[in-house]
Design an enzyme around this catalytic site. Sequence first.
Site, PDB file in Angstrom:
ATOM      1  N   GLY A   1       0.818  -1.201   0.000  1.00  0.00           N
ATOM      2  CA  GLY A   1       0.000   0.000   0.000  1.00  0.00           C
ATOM      3  C   GLY A   1       0.852   1.251   0.000  1.00  0.00           C
ATOM      4  N   ASP A   2       0.624   2.124   0.971  1.00  0.00           N
ATOM      5  CA  ASP A   2       1.408   3.359   1.079  1.00  0.00           C
ATOM      6  C   ASP A   2       2.339   3.288   2.281  1.00  0.00           C
ATOM      7  OD1 ASP A   2      -0.784   3.398   2.813  1.00  0.00           O
ATOM      8  OD2 ASP A   2      -0.810   5.582   2.907  1.00  0.00           O
ATOM      9  N   GLU A   3       2.767   2.081   2.643  1.00  0.00           N
ATOM     10  CA  GLU A   3       3.668   1.883   3.780  1.00  0.00           C
ATOM     11  C   GLU A   3       5.044   1.446   3.296  1.00  0.00           C
ATOM     12  OE1 GLU A   3       2.925   0.149   8.119  1.00  0.00           O
ATOM     13  OE2 GLU A   3       3.069  -1.457   6.648  1.00  0.00           O
TER      14      GLU A   3
END
Length: 247
Positions: free
Chosen positions: A93-95
């Site tokens: 994801g955005d991690e």
Amino acid sequence: LPNRAYVLESLGRSLAGAARLGHTLAVLVLDLDLFKRVNDNFGHSAGDALLEQVAQRIRSCIRASDQLTAPRLPLSGGFQEIEGDALAGRFGGDEFVVILPQTRSALDAGTLSRRILDRLAAPYSVKGKELEIQASIGIATFPDNGTTAEELLQQADAAMYHAKERGRNCFQFFDRIIHAQAQRRLQIETSLRAVLGGRDGEPLSVVGGSGLSLHFQPKIELPTGRVTGVEALLRWSTPQGNIPPMD
């Protein structure tokens, strides 16, 4: 960037080396703030393009002059680390996760985190649009905060959520207070699900004997003393004590 599986494998190797040589190792967990708004407003293709630029900026922050260098990408394909190099990877994801196998002190991790936050805060050009995004970073160190990859990632993740609670766009070191807060949060979530009906994806409903009770607190207009509305508060009485609405 390397993916989750590669990061976990690399972290395991780095921990073994740090334990053998007595080095301090740091793990940074980075999560973009309010990234969902980008996908919702501009589409997933814009979100993907933004993630690519974020990844490039994170790599650019890892400098050899600070004994922090990006992973090598040989012509044969795949990622190859040089022993002692830092590694930046996308966890999903955005991690993102950054591993610092050899740090002079925990302050190195803080210095790098501030550099990354400042770099990510600059505007992005995505598909003809100017976008801005910020991030929150949690930091955990070996051996102080844990000795396994699972422990360090869990502690860094808890610190990252604490950074978000502090207002986002900042970094936070893991400490005992954060550990206690994370444990309490998990305990409350687990216990709350036990007293509520429904499963994941289904509506939740209060069941008998749950200890939950609804209270209404009036909102009063001070100049006139007039009641203008109410705030609905859910209180929870448990065998371990009362859990206030704020929690």
